[in-house]
Scaffold this active site. Structure first.
Site, PDB file in Angstrom:
ATOM      1  N   ARG A 118       0.813  -1.232   0.000  1.00  0.00           N
ATOM      2  CA  ARG A 118       0.000   0.000   0.000  1.00  0.00           C
ATOM      3  C   ARG A 118       0.840   1.273   0.000  1.00  0.00           C
ATOM      4  O   ARG A 118       0.408   2.345   0.420  1.00  0.00           O
ATOM      5  CB  ARG A 118      -0.967   0.022   1.188  1.00  0.00           C
ATOM      6  CG  ARG A 118      -1.960  -1.101   1.174  1.00  0.00           C
ATOM      7  CD  ARG A 118      -3.219  -0.703   1.903  1.00  0.00           C
ATOM      8  NE  ARG A 118      -4.249  -1.676   1.694  1.00  0.00           N
ATOM      9  CZ  ARG A 118      -4.553  -2.660   2.533  1.00  0.00           C
ATOM     10  NH1 ARG A 118      -3.884  -2.782   3.658  1.00  0.00           N
ATOM     11  NH2 ARG A 118      -5.522  -3.490   2.258  1.00  0.00           N
ATOM     12  N   LYS A 140       4.486  12.106 -10.833  1.00  0.00           N
ATOM     13  CA  LYS A 140       3.729  11.236 -11.747  1.00  0.00           C
ATOM     14  C   LYS A 140       4.500   9.932 -11.909  1.00  0.00           C
ATOM     15  O   LYS A 140       5.687   9.946 -12.256  1.00  0.00           O
ATOM     16  CB  LYS A 140       3.554  11.893 -13.115  1.00  0.00           C
ATOM     17  CG  LYS A 140       2.481  12.952 -13.130  1.00  0.00           C
ATOM     18  CD  LYS A 140       2.214  13.423 -14.547  1.00  0.00           C
ATOM     19  CE  LYS A 140       1.155  14.518 -14.562  1.00  0.00           C
ATOM     20  NZ  LYS A 140       0.956  15.088 -15.899  1.00  0.00           N
ATOM     21  N   GLU A 182      12.351  19.775 -23.479  1.00  0.00           N
ATOM     22  CA  GLU A 182      11.505  19.911 -22.275  1.00  0.00           C
ATOM     23  C   GLU A 182      11.965  21.100 -21.417  1.00  0.00           C
ATOM     24  O   GLU A 182      11.147  21.781 -20.799  1.00  0.00           O
ATOM     25  CB  GLU A 182      11.539  18.629 -21.429  1.00  0.00           C
ATOM     26  CG  GLU A 182      10.964  17.393 -22.106  1.00  0.00           C
ATOM     27  CD  GLU A 182       9.440  17.376 -22.223  1.00  0.00           C
ATOM     28  OE1 GLU A 182       8.762  18.302 -21.725  1.00  0.00           O
ATOM     29  OE2 GLU A 182       8.925  16.416 -22.837  1.00  0.00           O
ATOM     30  N   LYS A 248       9.208  23.852 -12.311  1.00  0.00           N
ATOM     31  CA  LYS A 248       8.274  22.724 -12.225  1.00  0.00           C
ATOM     32  C   LYS A 248       7.818  22.508 -10.780  1.00  0.00           C
ATOM     33  O   LYS A 248       6.638  22.241 -10.532  1.00  0.00           O
ATOM     34  CB  LYS A 248       8.906  21.444 -12.796  1.00  0.00           C
ATOM     35  CG  LYS A 248       7.920  20.295 -12.708  1.00  0.00           C
ATOM     36  CD  LYS A 248       8.039  19.246 -13.734  1.00  0.00           C
ATOM     37  CE  LYS A 248       6.897  18.234 -13.541  1.00  0.00           C
ATOM     38  NZ  LYS A 248       7.035  17.038 -14.314  1.00  0.00           N
ATOM     39  N   GLU A 258      -3.068  18.221 -11.132  1.00  0.00           N
ATOM     40  CA  GLU A 258      -3.337  18.636 -12.515  1.00  0.00           C
ATOM     41  C   GLU A 258      -4.815  18.930 -12.767  1.00  0.00           C
ATOM     42  O   GLU A 258      -5.440  18.341 -13.653  1.00  0.00           O
ATOM     43  CB  GLU A 258      -2.818  17.578 -13.504  1.00  0.00           C
ATOM     44  CG  GLU A 258      -2.694  18.138 -14.907  1.00  0.00           C
ATOM     45  CD  GLU A 258      -1.942  17.236 -15.886  1.00  0.00           C
ATOM     46  OE1 GLU A 258      -0.951  16.608 -15.488  1.00  0.00           O
ATOM     47  OE2 GLU A 258      -2.373  17.186 -17.040  1.00  0.00           O
ATOM     48  N   ARG A 262      -1.126  22.874 -13.744  1.00  0.00           N
ATOM     49  CA  ARG A 262      -0.150  21.834 -14.143  1.00  0.00           C
ATOM     50  C   ARG A 262      -0.334  21.398 -15.595  1.00  0.00           C
ATOM     51  O   ARG A 262       0.600  20.908 -16.219  1.00  0.00           O
ATOM     52  CB  ARG A 262      -0.240  20.632 -13.190  1.00  0.00           C
ATOM     53  CG  ARG A 262       0.858  19.627 -13.445  1.00  0.00           C
ATOM     54  CD  ARG A 262       1.010  18.592 -12.358  1.00  0.00           C
ATOM     55  NE  ARG A 262       2.096  17.677 -12.695  1.00  0.00           N
ATOM     56  CZ  ARG A 262       2.622  16.796 -11.884  1.00  0.00           C
ATOM     57  NH1 ARG A 262       2.162  16.711 -10.645  1.00  0.00           N
ATOM     58  NH2 ARG A 262       3.599  15.994 -12.276  1.00  0.00           N
ATOM     59  N   ASN A 266       2.061  20.432 -20.260  1.00  0.00           N
ATOM     60  CA  ASN A 266       1.848  19.635 -21.477  1.00  0.00           C
ATOM     61  C   ASN A 266       2.036  20.464 -22.745  1.00  0.00           C
ATOM     62  O   ASN A 266       1.681  20.014 -23.835  1.00  0.00           O
ATOM     63  CB  ASN A 266       0.446  19.017 -21.476  1.00  0.00           C
ATOM     64  CG  ASN A 266       0.277  18.052 -20.327  1.00  0.00           C
ATOM     65  OD1 ASN A 266       1.214  17.333 -19.996  1.00  0.00           O
ATOM     66  ND2 ASN A 266      -0.883  18.058 -19.698  1.00  0.00           N
ATOM     67  N   HIS A 269       2.721  18.956 -26.169  1.00  0.00           N
ATOM     68  CA  HIS A 269       2.626  17.494 -26.066  1.00  0.00           C
ATOM     69  C   HIS A 269       1.413  16.889 -26.766  1.00  0.00           C
ATOM     70  O   HIS A 269       1.448  15.718 -27.136  1.00  0.00           O
ATOM     71  CB  HIS A 269       2.696  17.046 -24.605  1.00  0.00           C
ATOM     72  CG  HIS A 269       4.111  17.076 -24.076  1.00  0.00           C
ATOM     73  ND1 HIS A 269       4.806  18.251 -23.952  1.00  0.00           N
ATOM     74  CD2 HIS A 269       4.966  16.087 -23.701  1.00  0.00           C
ATOM     75  CE1 HIS A 269       6.019  17.987 -23.497  1.00  0.00           C
ATOM     76  NE2 HIS A 269       6.142  16.679 -23.335  1.00  0.00           N
ATOM     77  N   HIS A 273       2.517  13.945 -29.022  1.00  0.00           N
ATOM     78  CA  HIS A 273       2.046  12.558 -28.874  1.00  0.00           C
ATOM     79  C   HIS A 273       1.439  12.059 -30.182  1.00  0.00           C
ATOM     80  O   HIS A 273       1.624  10.894 -30.557  1.00  0.00           O
ATOM     81  CB  HIS A 273       1.031  12.445 -27.730  1.00  0.00           C
ATOM     82  CG  HIS A 273       1.678  12.609 -26.382  1.00  0.00           C
ATOM     83  ND1 HIS A 273       0.997  13.057 -25.273  1.00  0.00           N
ATOM     84  CD2 HIS A 273       2.951  12.385 -25.974  1.00  0.00           C
ATOM     85  CE1 HIS A 273       1.838  13.105 -24.243  1.00  0.00           C
ATOM     86  NE2 HIS A 273       3.009  12.703 -24.644  1.00  0.00           N
ATOM     87  N   HIS A 288      11.638  12.035 -29.114  1.00  0.00           N
ATOM     88  CA  HIS A 288      10.678  12.785 -28.307  1.00  0.00           C
ATOM     89  C   HIS A 288      10.968  14.298 -28.359  1.00  0.00           C
ATOM     90  O   HIS A 288      10.054  15.101 -28.505  1.00  0.00           O
ATOM     91  CB  HIS A 288      10.713  12.276 -26.865  1.00  0.00           C
ATOM     92  CG  HIS A 288       9.725  12.953 -25.974  1.00  0.00           C
ATOM     93  ND1 HIS A 288       8.363  12.810 -26.141  1.00  0.00           N
ATOM     94  CD2 HIS A 288       9.898  13.805 -24.931  1.00  0.00           C
ATOM     95  CE1 HIS A 288       7.742  13.536 -25.226  1.00  0.00           C
ATOM     96  NE2 HIS A 288       8.642  14.151 -24.484  1.00  0.00           N
TER      97      HIS A 288
HETATM   98  N1  GLY Z   1       5.374  15.957 -17.428  1.00  0.00           N
HETATM   99  C1  GLY Z   1       4.274  16.771 -17.107  1.00  0.00           C
HETATM  100  C2  GLY Z   1       3.926  16.740 -15.668  1.00  0.00           C
HETATM  101  O1  GLY Z   1       4.655  16.234 -14.850  1.00  0.00           O
HETATM  102  O2  GLY Z   1       2.870  17.212 -15.301  1.00  0.00           O
END
Ligand code: GLY
Length: 378
Positions: A118, A140, A182, A248, A258, A262, A266, A269, A273, A288
């Protein structure tokens, strides 16, 4: 040693430590008694600084597991393997899972740690520029599933992310470029003068590289020249990496889950993508970093068409990215990309949240249907 924090209100959720070498990592680990290391199988051989770290962890008696760090191996089965390995090695609730590698490794190890018993604590030593400025910051975690990238995952913060510039010394040019795109993305979102500094440094790197290739009459791309050029300028990268991490960390502190701000991370992106998924389907080469760079140019063009950015903004961005060797010709038309964009897992009620730059340091979230976006760009 510099420290940047991710907060929830007053509480520190996660620490980002910017430091040189192995000693400072040992200091970060002092308070954790039971460390379990999950490491990219390639990193120890290719990256001397990461090898030194693994030796230090060996001396501390930390068990280690090597994982394959590819998009194919980024799946639930590997996560189950990591959890099984933790169990076999007696990892308890007080364990710290330490992931050493790029974003694939940190995403999988973080996900396994957030599921095992857990949830146990975890920390990262990102070994790629992309992971240092983006993937290993903000919590993430996840794996690919059912043909979609990062379809299963959690948002759970690492204890710390250790940013050590030396691990980048052996980073191949292609991986560096992914991180560089990035990093520029981050400064387009929040500038503080870093965008121009980053573009200038990336231009210098590109010029040094072209010169090195020309002087040795190697007409094509040469990884050895790249390593020399990068190691000469690596120290200049450190303040920019720290600045991107700080931007960030700020965004994540304000919107961990998000629901708003947040989403800005993106930027580029949605298009990237779509480009990557077309490239995958057609067995084309597309890094990428190049996909993100193209995606940011499309986002800037969309912003201009909507009257949000001044005319010429997209062309100026295009010139900057090109001069940093980050731009390639997009082999697909916007209509080709539409289908992939419709499948964007972040779409809500048929609308996609396009992140649109109005200027450097000023981006906004704008919901549009894919058809509306295609018509504007068409
Ligand atoms: N890579 C985008 C984020 O961490 O929200």
């Amino acid at each position: 040693m510099d420290q940047i924090n991710i907060y929830s209100g007053e509480e520190v959720l996660s620490r980002i430590v910017v430091a040189d070498g192995v000693e400072a990592l040992e200091e970060c680990l002092e308070q954790y008694r039971n460390v379990f290391v999950v490491m990219d199988s390639n990193v120890a051989m290719k990256c001397p600084a990461a090898y030194d770290m693994s030796q230090m962890l060996n001396r501390r008696g930390a068990p280690g597991m090597l994982v394959e760090a590819s998009e194919e191996a980024k799946c639930m089965e590997t996560v189950m393997d990591i959890c099984g390995w933790l169990l076999d090695n007696g990892a308890d609730r007080d364990a710290l899972v330490l992931a050493i590698g790029g974003g694939v490794t940190t995403d999988m190890a973080g996900f396994a740690a957030s599921l095992y018993k857990r949830g146990v604590r975890f920390a990262y030593v990102p070994t790629t520029l992309l992971a240092q400025v983006d993937a290993a910051i903000g919590g993430k975690t996840g794996v690919n599933a059912w043909g979609y990238k990062n379809m299963l995952g959690t948002i759970r913060q690492p204890e710390f992310t250790y940013l050590c510039p030396q691990v980048l010394e052996s980073l191949p040019m292609q991986d560096f470029q992914s991180g560089a795109a990035e990093m520029l993305k981050t400064f387009i979102i929040e500038d503080g003068g870093h965008y121009a500094r980053a573009v200038a440094l990336l231009q210098d790197l590109a010029a040094d590289f072209v010169k090195a290739c020309e002087s040795s009459s190697t007409l094509s791309y040469n990884e050895e020249h790249w390593s020399e050029v990068l190691s000469r300028r690596l120290s200049q990268m450190t303040p920019l990496i720290a600045a991107a991490a700080k931007v960030k960390a700020g965004v994540v502190s304000r919107d961990q889950y998000e629901t708003g701000e947040r989403r800005k991370l993106n930027l580029g992106h949605t298009f990237a993508h779509a480009i990557e998924s077309l490239a995958h389907r057609q067995h084309d080469e597309m890094d990428h970093g190049h996909a993100v760079a193209l995606g940011m140019v499309y986002a800037a063009q969309l912003s201009e068409k909507l009257g949000m950015a001044e005319e010429g903004f997209a062309a100026a961005l295009e010139r900057d990215l090109d001069s940093c060797l980050l731009l390639v010709i997009c082999p697909y038309g916007v209509k080709d990309m539409a289908e992939a964009m419709r499948k964007d897992k972040k779409a809500e009620e048929g609308k996609v949240h396009f992140i649109l730059p109005r200027a450097i340091g000023d981006v906004t979230v704008h919901a549009l249907t894919v058809d509306e976006a295609v018509a504007l760009l068409g």
